[in-house]
Design a protein around this motif. Structure first.
Motif, PDB file in Angstrom:
ATOM      1  N   ALA A   1      -8.080   3.587 -11.100  1.00  0.00           N
ATOM      2  CA  ALA A   1      -7.919   5.048 -11.124  1.00  0.00           C
ATOM      3  C   ALA A   1      -9.087   5.717 -11.850  1.00  0.00           C
ATOM      4  CB  ALA A   1      -6.594   5.420 -11.787  1.00  0.00           C
ATOM      5  N   ARG A   2      -9.543   5.114 -12.935  1.00  0.00           N
ATOM      6  CA  ARG A   2     -10.661   5.703 -13.699  1.00  0.00           C
ATOM      7  C   ARG A   2     -11.985   5.605 -12.934  1.00  0.00           C
ATOM      8  NH1 ARG A   2      -7.876   3.155 -18.342  1.00  0.00           N
ATOM      9  NH2 ARG A   2      -6.930   4.897 -19.461  1.00  0.00           N
ATOM     10  N   SER A   3     -12.080   4.678 -11.999  1.00  0.00           N
ATOM     11  CA  SER A   3     -13.341   4.485 -11.279  1.00  0.00           C
ATOM     12  C   SER A   3     -13.392   5.229  -9.942  1.00  0.00           C
ATOM     13  CB  SER A   3     -13.577   2.988 -11.031  1.00  0.00           C
ATOM     14  OG  SER A   3     -12.676   2.497 -10.049  1.00  0.00           O
ATOM     15  N   LEU A   4     -12.342   5.950  -9.603  1.00  0.00           N
ATOM     16  CA  LEU A   4     -12.315   6.644  -8.315  1.00  0.00           C
ATOM     17  C   LEU A   4     -13.390   7.721  -8.243  1.00  0.00           C
ATOM     18  CD1 LEU A   4      -8.464   7.174  -7.878  1.00  0.00           C
ATOM     19  CD2 LEU A   4      -9.914   5.608  -6.556  1.00  0.00           C
ATOM     20  N   PRO A   5     -14.059   7.836  -7.102  1.00  0.00           N
ATOM     21  CA  PRO A   5     -14.991   8.955  -6.923  1.00  0.00           C
ATOM     22  C   PRO A   5     -14.195  10.260  -6.856  1.00  0.00           C
ATOM     23  CG  PRO A   5     -14.748   7.744  -4.868  1.00  0.00           C
ATOM     24  CD  PRO A   5     -13.978   6.985  -5.913  1.00  0.00           C
ATOM     25  N   TRP A   6     -14.858  11.356  -7.168  1.00  0.00           N
ATOM     26  CA  TRP A   6     -14.168  12.635  -7.275  1.00  0.00           C
ATOM     27  C   TRP A   6     -13.437  13.017  -5.983  1.00  0.00           C
ATOM     28  CZ3 TRP A   6     -11.895  15.107 -10.775  1.00  0.00           C
ATOM     29  CH2 TRP A   6     -11.495  16.426 -10.594  1.00  0.00           C
ATOM     30  N   ASP A   7     -13.986  12.697  -4.819  1.00  0.00           N
ATOM     31  CA  ASP A   7     -13.301  13.056  -3.576  1.00  0.00           C
ATOM     32  C   ASP A   7     -11.956  12.346  -3.454  1.00  0.00           C
ATOM     33  OD1 ASP A   7     -14.777  10.631  -3.114  1.00  0.00           O
ATOM     34  OD2 ASP A   7     -14.704  10.969  -0.958  1.00  0.00           O
TER      35      ASP A   7
ATOM     36  N   ARG B   1      -8.400   4.433  -1.798  1.00  0.00           N
ATOM     37  CA  ARG B   1      -9.088   3.300  -2.431  1.00  0.00           C
ATOM     38  C   ARG B   1      -8.224   2.636  -3.497  1.00  0.00           C
ATOM     39  NH1 ARG B   1     -14.409   4.030  -5.959  1.00  0.00           N
ATOM     40  NH2 ARG B   1     -13.730   2.456  -7.404  1.00  0.00           N
ATOM     41  N   PHE B   2      -7.422   3.446  -4.184  1.00  0.00           N
ATOM     42  CA  PHE B   2      -6.570   2.915  -5.237  1.00  0.00           C
ATOM     43  C   PHE B   2      -5.647   1.823  -4.696  1.00  0.00           C
ATOM     44  CE2 PHE B   2      -2.417   2.894  -7.256  1.00  0.00           C
ATOM     45  CZ  PHE B   2      -2.774   2.437  -8.517  1.00  0.00           C
ATOM     46  N   ALA B   3      -4.865   2.144  -3.698  1.00  0.00           N
ATOM     47  CA  ALA B   3      -3.910   1.179  -3.153  1.00  0.00           C
ATOM     48  C   ALA B   3      -4.624  -0.030  -2.552  1.00  0.00           C
ATOM     49  CB  ALA B   3      -3.022   1.850  -2.111  1.00  0.00           C
TER      50      ALA B   3
ATOM     51  N   VAL C   1       0.842  -1.198   0.000  1.00  0.00           N
ATOM     52  CA  VAL C   1       0.000   0.000   0.000  1.00  0.00           C
ATOM     53  C   VAL C   1       0.874   1.243   0.000  1.00  0.00           C
ATOM     54  CG1 VAL C   1      -1.568   1.391   1.439  1.00  0.00           C
ATOM     55  CG2 VAL C   1      -2.076  -1.020   0.988  1.00  0.00           C
ATOM     56  N   GLN C   2       1.889   1.256   0.836  1.00  0.00           N
ATOM     57  CA  GLN C   2       2.786   2.417   0.917  1.00  0.00           C
ATOM     58  C   GLN C   2       3.465   2.680  -0.426  1.00  0.00           C
ATOM     59  OE1 GLN C   2       2.628   4.245   3.582  1.00  0.00           O
ATOM     60  NE2 GLN C   2       4.009   5.761   2.773  1.00  0.00           N
ATOM     61  N   ALA C   3       3.935   1.625  -1.081  1.00  0.00           N
ATOM     62  CA  ALA C   3       4.581   1.774  -2.392  1.00  0.00           C
ATOM     63  C   ALA C   3       3.597   2.308  -3.426  1.00  0.00           C
ATOM     64  CB  ALA C   3       5.162   0.438  -2.843  1.00  0.00           C
ATOM     65  N   LEU C   4       2.366   1.833  -3.380  1.00  0.00           N
ATOM     66  CA  LEU C   4       1.355   2.267  -4.346  1.00  0.00           C
ATOM     67  C   LEU C   4       0.912   3.710  -4.131  1.00  0.00           C
ATOM     68  CD1 LEU C   4      -0.771  -0.976  -4.559  1.00  0.00           C
ATOM     69  CD2 LEU C   4       0.536   0.070  -6.439  1.00  0.00           C
ATOM     70  N   ARG C   5       1.007   4.203  -2.924  1.00  0.00           N
ATOM     71  CA  ARG C   5       0.610   5.590  -2.649  1.00  0.00           C
ATOM     72  C   ARG C   5       1.472   6.577  -3.423  1.00  0.00           C
ATOM     73  NH1 ARG C   5      -1.930   5.292   2.864  1.00  0.00           N
ATOM     74  NH2 ARG C   5      -3.924   4.410   2.219  1.00  0.00           N
TER      75      ARG C   5
END
Length: 165
Positions: free
Chosen positions: A52-58, A27-29, A16-20
């Protein structure tokens, strides 16, 4: 991390840390780590783009908060800072007029939309980025959110691929 196997075997909190550094949206990680193991790098990168394309705007806004303005050099030696400097390397050759126009455009964009102008800088010249900035200033809010999300997905894909390659 140096390989897909390392990513798949890494403890969840470290993955998770690497993905951040690739995309700061929580939510992405979480979603990418939950999908491990991945068959190959292309499958991981494709999934990263989908998430990434499905992330909500917040959550997109959270990710945007980790990106510097085009033309700003992100300080430090974090993975994200190094990625940003590499992605924006074409800015080192920008002339003063282009740099000034980008600064002005960034200000107008932030006044209009309330967040940093995000564009996949990798593979683009300063002039191309400036032209895109000017074009996107004409977008309405919904169109611009869609463009921002797409640019975030493209940046994320490049960073995830670099993470495991």
């Amino acid at each position: 991390m140096s390989s897909l196997d390392d990513f798949d075997d890494e403890p969840a909190d470290q993955a998770v840390q690497a993905l951040r550094a690739c995309n700061a949206a929580p939510r992405f990680a979480a979603e990418l780590v939950a999908g491990r193991p991945y068959r190959d790098v292309d499958t991981l990168v494709t999934r990263a783009e989908e998430v990434a394309r499905s992330l909500p705007w917040d959550e997109v806004l959270i990710a945007l908060g980790a990106h510097p303005r085009i033309g700003d050099r992100m300080a430090g030696d974090s993975t994200e800072a190094m990625s940003s400097r590499t992605e924006q390397s074409s800015m080192t050759g920008a002339d003063d007029a282009t740099r000034e126009a980008l600064l002005d455009g960034n200000r107008r964009y932030e006044d209009r939309f309330g967040h940093v102008f995000l564009i996949r800088a990798s593979g683009r010249s300063p002039e191309e980025m400036l032209a895109e900035l000017e074009r996107r200033l004409g977008n309405d809010e919904d169109a611009e959110r869609a463009e921002v999300t797409e640019q975030l997905a493209q940046i994320t894909a490049l960073r995830v691929k670099a993470l495991v390659s």
